[in-house]
Design a protein around this motif. Structure first.
Motif, PDB file in Angstrom:
ATOM      1  N   THR A  61     -57.955  36.326 100.287  1.00 64.50           N
ATOM      2  CA  THR A  61     -56.574  35.833 100.371  1.00 64.50           C
ATOM      3  C   THR A  61     -56.444  34.468  99.707  1.00 64.50           C
ATOM      4  O   THR A  61     -57.436  33.775  99.461  1.00 64.50           O
ATOM      5  CB  THR A  61     -56.133  35.673 101.840  1.00 64.50           C
ATOM      6  N   GLY A  62     -55.192  34.076  99.496  1.00 65.48           N
ATOM      7  CA  GLY A  62     -54.928  32.771  98.898  1.00 65.48           C
ATOM      8  C   GLY A  62     -55.421  31.637  99.787  1.00 65.48           C
ATOM      9  O   GLY A  62     -56.024  30.665  99.311  1.00 65.48           O
ATOM     10  N   ALA A  63     -55.143  31.761 101.085  1.00 69.93           N
ATOM     11  CA  ALA A  63     -55.566  30.701 102.009  1.00 69.93           C
ATOM     12  C   ALA A  63     -57.083  30.542 101.970  1.00 69.93           C
ATOM     13  O   ALA A  63     -57.609  29.417 101.980  1.00 69.93           O
ATOM     14  CB  ALA A  63     -55.112  31.047 103.430  1.00 69.93           C
ATOM     15  N   GLU A  64     -57.785  31.675 101.900  1.00 74.68           N
ATOM     16  CA  GLU A  64     -59.250  31.619 101.827  1.00 74.68           C
ATOM     17  C   GLU A  64     -59.721  30.925 100.554  1.00 74.68           C
ATOM     18  O   GLU A  64     -60.714  30.197 100.568  1.00 74.68           O
ATOM     19  CB  GLU A  64     -59.786  33.048 101.793  1.00 74.68           C
ATOM     20  N   ILE A 102     -53.299  20.074  94.729  1.00 65.92           N
ATOM     21  CA  ILE A 102     -51.895  20.091  94.304  1.00 65.92           C
ATOM     22  C   ILE A 102     -51.519  21.433  93.682  1.00 65.92           C
ATOM     23  O   ILE A 102     -52.333  22.046  92.981  1.00 65.92           O
ATOM     24  CB  ILE A 102     -51.608  18.937  93.300  1.00 65.92           C
ATOM     25  N   GLU A 103     -50.299  21.889  93.967  1.00 69.11           N
ATOM     26  CA  GLU A 103     -49.729  23.020  93.245  1.00 69.11           C
ATOM     27  C   GLU A 103     -49.033  22.438  92.010  1.00 69.11           C
ATOM     28  O   GLU A 103     -48.118  21.622  92.169  1.00 69.11           O
ATOM     29  CB  GLU A 103     -48.653  23.719  94.083  1.00 69.11           C
ATOM     30  N   PRO A 104     -49.404  22.865  90.812  1.00 70.15           N
ATOM     31  CA  PRO A 104     -48.725  22.314  89.626  1.00 70.15           C
ATOM     32  C   PRO A 104     -47.221  22.598  89.644  1.00 70.15           C
ATOM     33  O   PRO A 104     -46.431  21.782  89.138  1.00 70.15           O
ATOM     34  CB  PRO A 104     -49.411  22.983  88.444  1.00 70.15           C
ATOM     35  N   ALA A 158     -56.463  22.440  91.696  1.00 70.48           N
ATOM     36  CA  ALA A 158     -55.141  23.032  91.437  1.00 70.48           C
ATOM     37  C   ALA A 158     -55.022  24.302  92.274  1.00 70.48           C
ATOM     38  O   ALA A 158     -55.849  25.210  92.135  1.00 70.48           O
ATOM     39  CB  ALA A 158     -54.984  23.337  89.958  1.00 70.48           C
ATOM     40  N   ASP A 159     -54.010  24.337  93.132  1.00 72.67           N
ATOM     41  CA  ASP A 159     -53.705  25.563  93.865  1.00 72.67           C
ATOM     42  C   ASP A 159     -52.753  26.375  92.992  1.00 72.67           C
ATOM     43  O   ASP A 159     -51.557  26.105  92.937  1.00 72.67           O
ATOM     44  CB  ASP A 159     -53.078  25.236  95.227  1.00 72.67           C
ATOM     45  N   GLU A 160     -53.317  27.374  92.291  1.00 72.76           N
ATOM     46  CA  GLU A 160     -52.519  28.218  91.377  1.00 72.76           C
ATOM     47  C   GLU A 160     -52.279  29.596  91.995  1.00 72.76           C
ATOM     48  O   GLU A 160     -52.109  30.580  91.277  1.00 72.76           O
ATOM     49  CB  GLU A 160     -53.239  28.340  90.031  1.00 72.76           C
ATOM     50  N   VAL A 161     -52.294  29.638  93.322  1.00 73.92           N
ATOM     51  CA  VAL A 161     -52.118  30.931  93.999  1.00 73.92           C
ATOM     52  C   VAL A 161     -50.781  31.564  93.611  1.00 73.92           C
ATOM     53  O   VAL A 161     -50.706  32.762  93.329  1.00 73.92           O
ATOM     54  CB  VAL A 161     -52.253  30.757  95.527  1.00 73.92           C
ATOM     55  N   GLN A 162     -49.721  30.756  93.554  1.00 75.85           N
ATOM     56  CA  GLN A 162     -48.393  31.309  93.230  1.00 75.85           C
ATOM     57  C   GLN A 162     -48.074  31.193  91.738  1.00 75.85           C
ATOM     58  O   GLN A 162     -47.307  31.988  91.192  1.00 75.85           O
ATOM     59  CB  GLN A 162     -47.303  30.616  94.076  1.00 75.85           C
ATOM     60  N   THR A 163     -48.652  30.185  91.078  1.00 76.69           N
ATOM     61  CA  THR A 163     -48.295  29.910  89.672  1.00 76.69           C
ATOM     62  C   THR A 163     -49.109  30.735  88.678  1.00 76.69           C
ATOM     63  O   THR A 163     -48.765  30.762  87.491  1.00 76.69           O
ATOM     64  CB  THR A 163     -48.535  28.423  89.348  1.00 76.69           C
ATOM     65  N   ALA A 215     -54.962  33.686  93.507  1.00 79.96           N
ATOM     66  CA  ALA A 215     -54.864  34.902  94.328  1.00 79.96           C
ATOM     67  C   ALA A 215     -53.646  35.707  93.832  1.00 79.96           C
ATOM     68  O   ALA A 215     -53.431  35.806  92.629  1.00 79.96           O
ATOM     69  CB  ALA A 215     -54.732  34.544  95.809  1.00 79.96           C
ATOM     70  N   LYS A 216     -52.862  36.237  94.745  1.00 83.78           N
ATOM     71  CA  LYS A 216     -51.597  36.933  94.458  1.00 83.78           C
ATOM     72  C   LYS A 216     -51.660  37.857  93.234  1.00 83.78           C
ATOM     73  O   LYS A 216     -52.247  38.924  93.323  1.00 83.78           O
ATOM     74  CB  LYS A 216     -50.474  35.895  94.336  1.00 83.78           C
ATOM     75  N   SER A 217     -51.079  37.465  92.088  1.00 83.30           N
ATOM     76  CA  SER A 217     -50.987  38.397  90.949  1.00 83.30           C
ATOM     77  C   SER A 217     -52.320  38.650  90.257  1.00 83.30           C
ATOM     78  O   SER A 217     -52.378  39.392  89.277  1.00 83.30           O
ATOM     79  CB  SER A 217     -49.944  37.903  89.943  1.00 83.30           C
TER      80      SER A 217
HETATM   81  N1  PMP Z   1     -51.214  28.617  98.195  1.00 82.88           N
HETATM   82  C1  PMP Z   1     -50.017  28.842  97.638  1.00 82.88           C
HETATM   83  C2  PMP Z   1     -49.522  27.935  96.553  1.00 82.88           C
HETATM   84  C3  PMP Z   1     -49.219  29.919  98.063  1.00 82.88           C
HETATM   85  O1  PMP Z   1     -48.021  30.125  97.525  1.00 82.88           O
HETATM   86  C4  PMP Z   1     -49.716  30.771  99.083  1.00 82.88           C
HETATM   87  C5  PMP Z   1     -48.922  31.954  99.602  1.00 82.88           C
HETATM   88  N2  PMP Z   1     -47.560  31.852  99.533  1.00 82.88           N
HETATM   89  C6  PMP Z   1     -50.984  30.496  99.632  1.00 82.88           C
HETATM   90  C7  PMP Z   1     -51.709  29.411  99.151  1.00 82.88           C
HETATM   91  C8  PMP Z   1     -51.577  31.368 100.692  1.00 82.88           C
HETATM   92  O2  PMP Z   1     -51.893  32.624 100.182  1.00 82.88           O
HETATM   93  P1  PMP Z   1     -52.151  33.837 101.199  1.00 82.88           P
HETATM   94  O3  PMP Z   1     -50.854  34.126 101.858  1.00 82.88           O
HETATM   95  O4  PMP Z   1     -52.657  34.942 100.309  1.00 82.88           O
HETATM   96  O5  PMP Z   1     -53.189  33.390 102.154  1.00 82.88           O
END
Ligand code: PMP
Length: 431
Positions: free
Chosen positions: A110-113, A205-207, A238-243, A267-269
């Motif tokens: 997951t993204g959080a992980e 940081i999220e860019p 860089a947290d690029e989970v969404q970007t 993560a995500k896409s």
């Molecule tokens: N970081 C960012 C920037 C996110 O947008 C998200 C999910 N919206 C997360 C982390 C967490 O991802 P997940 O829900 O897959 O744990």
């Protein structure tokens, strides 16, 4: 087949209310940018499973890759019996991330992980404990993810205490927010009043802030952070989970900036709807944790890894980075053209196809979650699924598949047009 209403009642009885659910209808099937509910209603999906479906629902190549893997094996636990597909995926990610020099990766679920592990890796490498993040940032729902997240309601309320030594600095968001200089000054102040920079492992940081409202970090902020990190031996994450994966018109949003991070969480896409995440970064940093320090039973799930290979192929073969820029420009031009008729639409911003529309009461200038919700509901009634975001809930974000065709994109803009007109009319009647 039960009706939406019946399943809704069962959900209320069976499911914790803590998992808030936006829609009161239930998915039956989906294809590319279209989703049908159990009563056969058709929706154009501009939510994309919260930024997971840059390559659309059930892309034929993703399905084929999963099907092929399904007949080989579905789980071995990568830490017990590894497989070549995971190794080759990490090789591909290492080559793609905007980080010079030798790069290594680790796969998670997951993204959080991914974010948690990036922090663990940074701590292991630096031998330091403190972490700095930004107001309005979102980094996940695990306890460290929440500690880093810069918004209390609804995410953090009632869930503390959080891991210690996490600090927040204001994010320079929009004309009302603090300037880059003020944000960097707050960081320096933090070093004077709260934490010795020699104790700081990382700045996260999220860019482009996702949940926080699609706030694009100014280049000067990233340059300032990089300079600060280099001065103090701090790592930039860089947290690029969404970007990630084409959403901003580049593979990674950090490619828009003149500086590079040390680690990237993604993560995500990454895997077209399958649960997969990763951390990629400078090899020497990625190798800091001792064997066994990282991992997870489901990390690098073989089906998700197969899907991810297909996703990376699709992004290249279908030129989705260019498509992201074309669609984003089309949406931005459309929204800008409606600002005169809809004075509540006070800002249009973003990068590539990571575009958002902000709503405020034109009389007071105050952020208006009610107006954003009105547009969202009017669009939904016409069959267009939209998500809101922003610390005040007054921003509509657009997360359509980059594989959507022109005709369906125009159909969606037609629904959006009607929804904006409806919101403008309601505002006039209320005045
Ligand atoms: N970081 C960012 C920037 C996110 O947008 C998200 C999910 N919206 C997360 C982390 C967490 O991802 P997940 O829900 O897959 O744990």
């Amino acid at each position: 087949m039960s009706s939406n209403q019946q399943i809704h009642q069962r959900r209320l009885a069976a499911a914790s209310r803590g998992v808030g659910v936006m829609c009161d209808f239930f998915a039956e099937r989906a294809e590319n940018a279209t989703l049908w509910d159990v009563e056969g209603r058709r929706f154009i999906d501009f939510a994309g499973g919260i930024a997971v479906l840059n390559t659309g629902h059930r892309h034929p190549k993703v399905i084929a890759a999963i099907e092929q893997q399904l007949h080989r094996f579905t789980h071995t636990a990568y830490q017990i019996v590894p497989y070549e597909s995971a190794v080759s995926l990490m090789e591909r990610l290492n080559a793609l991330v905007p980080i010079d020099g030798p790069v290594k990766s680790a796969l998670f679920t997951t993204g959080a992980e991914a974010v948690e592990n990036a922090v663990k890796i940074a701590r292991a490498h630096t031998g330091r404990s403190a972490v700095i993040a930004f107001s309005a940032g979102f980094h996940g729902r695990t306890l460290m993810g929440l500690a880093l997240t810069g918004k209390v309601v609804p995410y953090k309320s009632g869930f503390g205490p959080f891991p210690a030594e996490v600090y927040h600095v204001p994010f320079p968001a929009g004309p009302q927010g603090p300037s880059v200089a003020a944000s960097l000054a707050a960081l320096e102040q933090l070093f004077k009043s709260d934490v010795d920079p020699a104790r700081v492992a990382a700045i996260v940081i999220e860019p482009v802030q996702g949940e926080g409202g699609f706030n694009v970090a100014p280049a000067a902020l990233l340059s300032g952070l990089r300079e600060c990190c280099d001065r103090h031996g701090i790592l930039l994450i860089a947290d690029e989970v969404q970007t990630g994966f084409g959403r901003t018109g580049r593979m990674f949003a950090m490619e828009h900036y003149p500086v590079q991070p040390d680690l990237i969480a993604m993560a995500k896409s990454l895997a077209g709807g399958m649960p997969l995440s990763a951390v990629a970064g400078k090899a020497a940093i990625m190798d800091a944790p001792a064997p066994g320090g990282l991992g997870g039973t489901y990390a690098a799930n073989p089906l998700a890894v197969a899907a991810s290979h297909a996703v990376l192929d699709i992004i290249a073969e279908e030129h989705l980075l260019e498509r992201s820029n074309v669609l984003g420009a089309r949406l931005t031009a459309f929204l800008e053209s409606r600002r005169a008729q809809c004075p509540a639409l006070t800002d249009v911003r973003g990068l590539g196809s990571m575009i958002a529309a902000e709503f405020a009461d034109p009389a007071t200038g105050q952020p208006s979650a009610a107006l954003a919700a009105r547009v969202q509901q009017a669009a939904l009634a016409r069959g267009l699924l939209l998500l809101t975001c922003g610390t005040d809930g007054n921003v509509i974000r657009f997360l359509y598949p980059l594989t959507i065709d022109d005709a369906q994109f125009e159909e969606a803009l037609g629904h959006l047009d009607a929804a904006l007109a409806q919101a403008a009319q309601a505002l006039m009647q209320a005045a």
